[in-house]
Motif scaffolding. Sequence first.
Motif, PDB file in Angstrom:
ATOM      1  N   ARG A 188       6.360  -4.310  -4.477  1.00 24.37           N
ATOM      2  CA  ARG A 188       6.091  -4.803  -3.131  1.00 24.37           C
ATOM      3  C   ARG A 188       7.474  -4.985  -2.283  1.00 24.37           C
ATOM      4  O   ARG A 188       7.361  -4.994  -0.898  1.00 24.37           O
ATOM      5  CB  ARG A 188       5.377  -6.139  -3.072  1.00 24.37           C
ATOM      6  N   GLU A 191       8.067  -2.043  -0.281  1.00 26.97           N
ATOM      7  CA  GLU A 191       7.244  -1.411   0.924  1.00 26.97           C
ATOM      8  C   GLU A 191       8.040  -1.458   2.154  1.00 26.97           C
ATOM      9  O   GLU A 191       8.880  -2.273   2.446  1.00 26.97           O
ATOM     10  CB  GLU A 191       6.007  -2.401   1.063  1.00 26.97           C
ATOM     11  N   LEU A 217      -0.881  -0.816  -3.543  1.00 28.05           N
ATOM     12  CA  LEU A 217       0.468  -0.814  -3.112  1.00 28.05           C
ATOM     13  C   LEU A 217       0.738   0.686  -2.393  1.00 28.05           C
ATOM     14  O   LEU A 217      -0.031   1.652  -2.883  1.00 28.05           O
ATOM     15  CB  LEU A 217       1.490  -0.871  -4.123  1.00 28.05           C
ATOM     16  N   HIS A 218       1.422   0.651  -1.080  1.00 28.39           N
ATOM     17  CA  HIS A 218       1.735   1.791  -0.421  1.00 28.39           C
ATOM     18  C   HIS A 218       2.991   1.825  -0.362  1.00 28.39           C
ATOM     19  O   HIS A 218       3.814   1.160   0.313  1.00 28.39           O
ATOM     20  CB  HIS A 218       0.626   1.745   0.973  1.00 28.39           C
ATOM     21  N   LEU A 219       3.947   2.900  -0.479  1.00 31.34           N
ATOM     22  CA  LEU A 219       5.036   3.216  -0.529  1.00 31.34           C
ATOM     23  C   LEU A 219       5.376   4.337   0.733  1.00 31.34           C
ATOM     24  O   LEU A 219       4.477   5.299   0.830  1.00 31.34           O
ATOM     25  CB  LEU A 219       5.680   3.632  -1.748  1.00 31.34           C
TER      26      LEU A 219
END
Length: 303
Positions: A188, A191, A217-219
């Motif tokens: 996190r 991010e 989770l989004h990168l």
Amino acid sequence: MRNNFEFLDLKAFLAVLEHSSFNEAARRLNLSQPALSRRIKGLEEAVGAQLIERTTRHVAPTHVGRELLPLVRRLVDEFEESILSISDLGGRHRAQVTLASVPTAAFYFLPRVIEAFNARYPGIRFRILDLSANEGLEAVANGEVEFGINITGAARDDLSFTALVDDPFVLACRRDHPFAKAGSLTWRDLEGHPMIGVSKTSGNRAVLDQALARANLHLNWFYEVNHLSTSLGLVEAGLGVSVVPKLATPQVEHPLIATVTLVDPIVSRSIGLVERRGRRLSPAAVRFRDMLVHEWGGSSPRS
């Protein structure tokens, strides 16, 4: 009727049935198709029965051929094992081990084991294809190589996988980047930062995407490249940070690139041996495979 046969007659018989093709068997044995057909005919004359049925679309053993197949395999294996076990002959033996490996594993796994293998069997040659994960799986599946060193992430019913080592993903950044001072980071923490990632067609990306989706989770994959080495080049230029397998990072201290452990979650890829189900490895390949398992089974990437 012939009352004898040659060793190459047996090899020809096995090759035709293992590849279900006279064309492919001839190529593998470095024979012309007429020469291969003569080998098969000679063995059939020695046995006194037809061994292979061949049509324009189909190659299969006859009833006698099916009964003979396990005996021929045993004879060929025992002969080749004997050749490998005799060091004086081993130096002149022209056997070859063919394998496909993802590039990072080829660099990390193979040199030490090949060196030890060559010391014991100096006449055995190697043909190593350094391919992407998906290309390596195809090379094993279509018989271009005997086995592969690959990563999980593309399960197939026609292939088996024997895990050797877990390779965790780590953050790669420049030494002057604020992240470089951290003992460890969570995913996190990344991010919002511009990330350098490999293509979505990559096996490594598949492993990452699945793990991050499970963790919600989004990168920000701002840059996309095809090769891990390219991503490290962009990191070195200061264009961003990258998430790469630990084996892909410099194995000695690098003047510009630092690596940081990533946790919560810990994401790893499994590297191991990929084999085609039902395929018989050559004695040389069996010996080399066993050495790889002995050397690397249950180990972890070096710190």
